[in-house]
Motif scaffolding. Structure first.
Motif, PDB file in Angstrom:
ATOM      1  N   LEU A 120       0.801  -1.220   0.000  1.00 48.74           N
ATOM      2  CA  LEU A 120       0.000   0.000   0.000  1.00 48.74           C
ATOM      3  C   LEU A 120       0.838   1.276   0.000  1.00 48.74           C
ATOM      4  CD1 LEU A 120      -2.894  -0.924   2.465  1.00 48.74           C
ATOM      5  CD2 LEU A 120      -2.860  -1.050  -0.026  1.00 48.74           C
ATOM      6  N   TYR A 121       2.051   1.236   0.545  1.00 50.70           N
ATOM      7  CA  TYR A 121       2.802   2.474   0.706  1.00 50.70           C
ATOM      8  C   TYR A 121       4.164   2.484   0.002  1.00 50.70           C
ATOM      9  CZ  TYR A 121      -0.664   2.975   4.402  1.00 50.70           C
ATOM     10  OH  TYR A 121      -1.842   3.039   5.084  1.00 50.70           O
ATOM     11  N   LEU A 122       4.817   1.343  -0.112  1.00 53.52           N
ATOM     12  CA  LEU A 122       6.171   1.314  -0.667  1.00 53.52           C
ATOM     13  C   LEU A 122       6.203   0.992  -2.154  1.00 53.52           C
ATOM     14  CD1 LEU A 122       8.066  -0.517   2.228  1.00 53.52           C
ATOM     15  CD2 LEU A 122       7.884   1.944   1.807  1.00 53.52           C
ATOM     16  N   LEU A 123       5.405   0.026  -2.585  1.00 53.70           N
ATOM     17  CA  LEU A 123       5.439  -0.388  -3.988  1.00 53.70           C
ATOM     18  C   LEU A 123       4.831   0.633  -4.952  1.00 53.70           C
ATOM     19  CD1 LEU A 123       6.383  -2.693  -5.790  1.00 53.70           C
ATOM     20  CD2 LEU A 123       4.121  -3.741  -5.526  1.00 53.70           C
ATOM     21  N   PRO A 124       3.699   1.290  -4.627  1.00 56.86           N
ATOM     22  CA  PRO A 124       3.088   2.226  -5.588  1.00 56.86           C
ATOM     23  C   PRO A 124       4.006   3.326  -6.106  1.00 56.86           C
ATOM     24  CG  PRO A 124       1.521   1.717  -3.848  1.00 56.86           C
ATOM     25  CD  PRO A 124       2.831   1.095  -3.446  1.00 56.86           C
ATOM     26  N   PRO A 125       4.747   4.053  -5.250  1.00 60.32           N
ATOM     27  CA  PRO A 125       5.609   5.114  -5.813  1.00 60.32           C
ATOM     28  C   PRO A 125       6.713   4.577  -6.715  1.00 60.32           C
ATOM     29  CG  PRO A 125       6.034   4.830  -3.450  1.00 60.32           C
ATOM     30  CD  PRO A 125       4.803   4.065  -3.770  1.00 60.32           C
ATOM     31  N   ILE A 126       7.200   3.358  -6.453  1.00 56.34           N
ATOM     32  CA  ILE A 126       8.252   2.773  -7.293  1.00 56.34           C
ATOM     33  C   ILE A 126       7.712   2.469  -8.689  1.00 56.34           C
ATOM     34  CG2 ILE A 126       9.801   0.801  -7.578  1.00 56.34           C
ATOM     35  CD1 ILE A 126       9.925   0.597  -4.547  1.00 56.34           C
ATOM     36  N   ILE A 127       6.571   1.802  -8.744  1.00 54.51           N
ATOM     37  CA  ILE A 127       6.005   1.405 -10.033  1.00 54.51           C
ATOM     38  C   ILE A 127       5.513   2.621 -10.806  1.00 54.51           C
ATOM     39  CG2 ILE A 127       4.272  -0.022 -11.171  1.00 54.51           C
ATOM     40  CD1 ILE A 127       6.509  -1.567  -9.786  1.00 54.51           C
ATOM     41  N   PHE A 128       4.884   3.578 -10.105  1.00 57.81           N
ATOM     42  CA  PHE A 128       4.395   4.762 -10.802  1.00 57.81           C
ATOM     43  C   PHE A 128       5.550   5.561 -11.406  1.00 57.81           C
ATOM     44  CE2 PHE A 128       3.507   9.327 -10.829  1.00 57.81           C
ATOM     45  CZ  PHE A 128       2.421   9.364 -11.684  1.00 57.81           C
ATOM     46  N   ASN A 129       6.606   5.772 -10.642  1.00 61.17           N
ATOM     47  CA  ASN A 129       7.740   6.528 -11.160  1.00 61.17           C
ATOM     48  C   ASN A 129       8.379   5.809 -12.343  1.00 61.17           C
ATOM     49  OD1 ASN A 129       9.910   8.697 -10.843  1.00 61.17           O
ATOM     50  ND2 ASN A 129      11.122   6.838 -10.624  1.00 61.17           N
ATOM     51  N   ALA A 130       8.393   4.474 -12.286  1.00 54.09           N
ATOM     52  CA  ALA A 130       8.958   3.711 -13.395  1.00 54.09           C
ATOM     53  C   ALA A 130       8.152   3.953 -14.674  1.00 54.09           C
ATOM     54  CB  ALA A 130       8.968   2.228 -13.049  1.00 54.09           C
ATOM     55  N   GLY A 131       6.821   3.933 -14.570  1.00 51.38           N
ATOM     56  CA  GLY A 131       6.001   4.218 -15.739  1.00 51.38           C
ATOM     57  C   GLY A 131       6.086   5.669 -16.168  1.00 51.38           C
ATOM     58  N   PHE A 132       6.217   6.564 -15.201  1.00 51.16           N
ATOM     59  CA  PHE A 132       6.263   7.999 -15.490  1.00 51.16           C
ATOM     60  C   PHE A 132       7.560   8.399 -16.184  1.00 51.16           C
ATOM     61  CE2 PHE A 132       6.646  12.518 -14.319  1.00 51.16           C
ATOM     62  CZ  PHE A 132       5.371  12.968 -14.660  1.00 51.16           C
ATOM     63  N   GLN A 133       8.676   7.745 -15.816  1.00 50.30           N
ATOM     64  CA  GLN A 133       9.981   8.120 -16.346  1.00 50.30           C
ATOM     65  C   GLN A 133      10.409   7.292 -17.558  1.00 50.30           C
ATOM     66  OE1 GLN A 133      11.572  10.670 -15.194  1.00 50.30           O
ATOM     67  NE2 GLN A 133      10.778  11.025 -13.130  1.00 50.30           N
ATOM     68  N   VAL A 134       9.704   6.191 -17.847  1.00 46.31           N
ATOM     69  CA  VAL A 134      10.161   5.298 -18.907  1.00 46.31           C
ATOM     70  C   VAL A 134      10.092   6.000 -20.257  1.00 46.31           C
ATOM     71  CG1 VAL A 134       7.903   4.282 -19.482  1.00 46.31           C
ATOM     72  CG2 VAL A 134       9.989   2.924 -19.744  1.00 46.31           C
TER      73      VAL A 134
ATOM     74  N   LEU B  57      -4.682   7.154  -6.206  1.00 48.30           N
ATOM     75  CA  LEU B  57      -6.084   6.734  -6.240  1.00 48.30           C
ATOM     76  C   LEU B  57      -6.292   5.591  -7.225  1.00 48.30           C
ATOM     77  CD1 LEU B  57      -9.039   7.210  -5.367  1.00 48.30           C
ATOM     78  CD2 LEU B  57      -9.213   8.866  -7.242  1.00 48.30           C
ATOM     79  N   SER B  58      -5.590   5.636  -8.354  1.00 47.19           N
ATOM     80  CA  SER B  58      -5.736   4.557  -9.336  1.00 47.19           C
ATOM     81  C   SER B  58      -5.314   3.219  -8.738  1.00 47.19           C
ATOM     82  CB  SER B  58      -4.899   4.870 -10.583  1.00 47.19           C
ATOM     83  OG  SER B  58      -3.509   4.785 -10.301  1.00 47.19           O
ATOM     84  N   TYR B  59      -4.241   3.236  -7.958  1.00 50.54           N
ATOM     85  CA  TYR B  59      -3.765   2.006  -7.324  1.00 50.54           C
ATOM     86  C   TYR B  59      -4.775   1.496  -6.302  1.00 50.54           C
ATOM     87  CZ  TYR B  59      -0.537  -1.213  -4.983  1.00 50.54           C
ATOM     88  OH  TYR B  59       0.048  -2.335  -4.444  1.00 50.54           O
TER      89      TYR B  59
ATOM     90  N   LEU C  16      -8.192  -5.930  -8.475  1.00 52.19           N
ATOM     91  CA  LEU C  16      -7.431  -5.963  -9.720  1.00 52.19           C
ATOM     92  C   LEU C  16      -5.941  -5.871  -9.396  1.00 52.19           C
ATOM     93  CD1 LEU C  16      -9.660  -3.523 -11.834  1.00 52.19           C
ATOM     94  CD2 LEU C  16      -9.798  -6.020 -11.705  1.00 52.19           C
ATOM     95  N   SER C  17      -5.127  -5.738 -10.426  1.00 50.16           N
ATOM     96  CA  SER C  17      -3.677  -5.618 -10.230  1.00 50.16           C
ATOM     97  C   SER C  17      -3.305  -4.140 -10.115  1.00 50.16           C
ATOM     98  CB  SER C  17      -2.920  -6.262 -11.397  1.00 50.16           C
ATOM     99  OG  SER C  17      -1.532  -5.988 -11.291  1.00 50.16           O
ATOM    100  N   GLY C  18      -2.983  -3.703  -8.894  1.00 46.31           N
ATOM    101  CA  GLY C  18      -2.600  -2.321  -8.688  1.00 46.31           C
ATOM    102  C   GLY C  18      -1.313  -1.963  -9.408  1.00 46.31           C
ATOM    103  N   ILE C  19      -0.393  -2.928  -9.563  1.00 48.76           N
ATOM    104  CA  ILE C  19       0.871  -2.663 -10.238  1.00 48.76           C
ATOM    105  C   ILE C  19       0.635  -2.261 -11.690  1.00 48.76           C
ATOM    106  CG2 ILE C  19       2.965  -3.756 -11.114  1.00 48.76           C
ATOM    107  CD1 ILE C  19       3.248  -5.247  -8.581  1.00 48.76           C
ATOM    108  N   LEU C  20      -0.149  -3.063 -12.415  1.00 51.70           N
ATOM    109  CA  LEU C  20      -0.431  -2.731 -13.807  1.00 51.70           C
ATOM    110  C   LEU C  20      -1.173  -1.407 -13.920  1.00 51.70           C
ATOM    111  CD1 LEU C  20      -1.494  -5.984 -15.690  1.00 51.70           C
ATOM    112  CD2 LEU C  20       0.393  -4.460 -16.226  1.00 51.70           C
ATOM    113  N   THR C  21      -2.136  -1.193 -13.021  1.00 55.53           N
ATOM    114  CA  THR C  21      -2.941   0.022 -13.079  1.00 55.53           C
ATOM    115  C   THR C  21      -2.093   1.265 -12.906  1.00 55.53           C
ATOM    116  OG1 THR C  21      -4.918  -1.113 -12.255  1.00 55.53           O
ATOM    117  CG2 THR C  21      -4.846   1.273 -11.998  1.00 55.53           C
ATOM    118  N   ILE C  22      -1.288   1.311 -11.857  1.00 55.07           N
ATOM    119  CA  ILE C  22      -0.515   2.527 -11.590  1.00 55.07           C
ATOM    120  C   ILE C  22       0.633   2.675 -12.588  1.00 55.07           C
ATOM    121  CG2 ILE C  22       1.193   1.581  -9.975  1.00 55.07           C
ATOM    122  CD1 ILE C  22       0.652   4.081  -8.231  1.00 55.07           C
ATOM    123  N   PHE C  23       1.127   1.574 -13.150  1.00 57.42           N
ATOM    124  CA  PHE C  23       2.172   1.676 -14.163  1.00 57.42           C
ATOM    125  C   PHE C  23       1.647   2.363 -15.423  1.00 57.42           C
ATOM    126  CE2 PHE C  23       4.251  -0.291 -17.915  1.00 57.42           C
ATOM    127  CZ  PHE C  23       5.497   0.264 -17.753  1.00 57.42           C
TER     128      PHE C  23
END
Length: 555
Positions: free
Chosen positions: A87-101, A263-265, A273-280
């Motif tokens: 809930l707190y550690l994984l979302p910012p990692i995955i979101f930043n990865a999608g945001f910066q890719v 919020l998407s996550y 659903l899969s929060g990783i795919l969603t936030i990515f």
């Protein structure tokens, strides 16, 4: 979440409205985070160490100190909390990865990424589950059910993309980074989707219908999670473009981007659903549309804020994993001998090895057959490093030429074995609540998973940098992506300007020979004509008092 009832209390609890144990735990972790940042900076040029391993060792050392202070009693500060992680550690990692890719590179290799991230993970899942079912009885673990064995397959199929991102540079090796990172994210998402699919089905009677339900559930979760991320990303772009927060306050538009991403996550998790795919995919859409709709100051702020939050979360995860490895309650509960523990851990490592070898080589050849241009294939030196970091990548001419000696075969399938916090979190989720497995067997599976994570991170992670230097990946030859992009730009120009009678025939020919480029051309036309007028994006230049254009663009 971070508590330690057994630690000595340095404060008088009556003088504070906060729990003393919570303050002690937070002080400890913040001090360790600062230490990791400093030590990581000092070891930046070291061949054998990276920030992941540094944080892991600091966590282990801290755990030893805590155990000595508490005289080897149970202490809550060492418990791995899966809610904290997911809930707190994984979302910012995955979101930043999608945001910066780099989106152009990512989608150019999207077919290869999906082949390895989805098909490869499914193959690994099937083989590891079958191997666990056949081998564990011989070791003496007889209380695991079918669902437990399938869960083991999903758990061990999740690679550690966090460690991978700390090794490759998106700017120096954009092609490799896009495939390595993209496959890593899709792999984690696929593993979690498989895990959730296994949890949702009843395996009391297994038949063809059950297999079809598992496949249907997987496809449903995969597609709906992706769609949800795209929808939330587009909604954020539309709101910021229409209401134009920047004319009054840039803080509001930055806050809205962060809140809608999270919020998407949370919506994905709420809907199972899969929060990783969603936030990515939310991050990708936001970088394509929303980021261009905010003011220049907000662009700079969001870019560095997301990267900083991701860095802190990554470091915190490895600290947490290191300290959790000394969770003495689990080691006491398992009641397994050293021989049994070693046997189970060795079996898990062997299953991961076999699962990787079974899909890396066949799918790599399939991926290279799909590619029609030599420039889109990975030369041998790249293969060694890329497969070292992930369980996949295109492997060109390994079997049909003599370029790959036997030691290199080992390198190709060996070092994508790094496992991380996702593996531990899923293991806790499954075996802390297993209704079939005994408490001893459940604890044994958790401790064996911890051993696997520690071994793979330290051994394989420490060898990553030296291998990159050995094959001289970054200096072996000039990057061909620039010339390739120029050729693609010429084909795009041809597609856009061709108005002759043979336009349809030429388009079909290009689609057959250069499908990625042709699809990109049609997407760009559709994007310019229909999407950007509604959702904004590149070309939309909001102006606010005191704002300046961002120096860097996310492409």
């Amino acid at each position: 979440m971070l508590e330690s009832d057994m630690l000595p209390s340095p404060l008088d609890s009556s003088t504070s409205y906060l729990s003393t144990s919570t303050i002690v735990a937070l002080c400890l972790f913040f001090a360790l985070l600062c230490t990791c940042v400093i030590v990581g900076h000092l070891l930046e040029e070291n061949r054998w160490a990276n920030e992941s391993i540094t944080a892991l060792f600091l966590g282990l050392c801290s755990g030893v100190v805590v155990l000595l202070v508490t005289k080897f009693h149970s202490t809550k500060i060492l418990i791995f909390n899966e809610d904290l992680f997911f809930l707190y550690l994984l979302p910012p990692i995955i979101f930043n990865a999608g945001f910066q890719v780099k989106k152009k590179q990512f989608f150019k290799n999207f077919t290869t990424i999906l082949l390895f991230g989805v098909l490869g993970t499914v193959i690994s899942f099937c083989l590891i589950s079958l191997g666990a079912f056949l081998l564990f009885n011989g070791i003496g673990i007889t209380n695991l059910g079918i669902k437990d064995h399938l869960a083991i397959g999903a758990i061990l199929s999740a690679t550690d993309s966090v460690c991978t991102l700390q090794v490759l540079s998106q700017d120096e090796t954009p092609f490799l980074y896009s495939i390595v990172f993209g496959e890593g994210v899709v792999n984690d998402a696929t593993s979690i989707v498989l895990f959730n699919s296994v949890q949702s089905l009843n395996f009391s009677s297994i038949n063809a219908i059950t297999v079809l339900k598992l496949l249907g559930t997987f496809l449903y979760l995969f597609c709906t999670s992706t769609a949800l991320g795209i929808i939330v990303g587009l909604l954020s772009a539309y709101i910021i473009k229409t209401l134009y927060f920047g004319r009054h306050s840039t803080d509001r538009e930055v806050a809205l981007m962060m809140l809608m991403a999270y919020l998407s996550y949370m919506i994905a998790e709420l809907l199972n659903l899969s929060g990783i795919l969603t936030i990515f995919f939310c991050g990708i859409v936001m970088s394509h549309y929303t980021w261009h709709n905010v003011t220049g100051n907000s662009r700079t702020t969001t870019k560095h804020s997301f990267a900083t939050l991701s860095f802190i979360a990554e470091t915190f995860i490895f600290l947490y994993v290191g300290m959790d490895a000394l969770n003495i309650d689990k080691w006491k509960t398992s009641k397994a001998s050293i021989g049994t523990s070693v046997a189970v851990s060795s079996t898990l490592i062997s299953l991961v090895l076999i699962g990787r070898a079974a899909f890396v080589f066949p799918i790599a050849n399939i991926a290279n057959c799909i590619k029609t241009r030599e420039s889109t294939k990975v030369e041998f030196r790249s293969q060694v490093v890329t497969v070292l970091l992930t369980p996949s990548l295109q492997i060109e001419r390994v079997f049909n030429t003599g370029q790959c000696p036997t030691p290199s075969h080992f390198i190709i399938w060996w070092a994508g074995l790094m496992r991380g916090a996702v593996t531990i979190a899923l293991s806790y989720n499954q075996f802390s609540k297993s209704e079939i497995a005994s408490a001893e067997d459940s604890a044994l599976m958790i401790t064996s998973t911890i051993i696997l994570v520690l071994f793979s991170t330290v051994v394989f992670g420490s060898v990553t940098k030296p291998l990159i230097e050995a094959v001289k990946l970054r200096h072996s030859k000039p990057d061909i992506s620039g010339s390739t992009d120029n050729q693609e730009d010429l084909r795009l120009l041809f597609l856009e300007s061709n108005s002759s009678v043979n336009q349809r025939r030429s388009t079909l020919s290009l689609l057959r020979h250069y499908p990625t480029t042709t699809v990109h051309c049609f997407w760009r036309k559709f994007d310019d004509k229909f999407m950007r007028p509604v959702f904004g994006g590149r070309g939309f230049v909001p102006v606010a008092p005191g704002s300046s254009p961002a120096e860097d663009e996310i492409s």
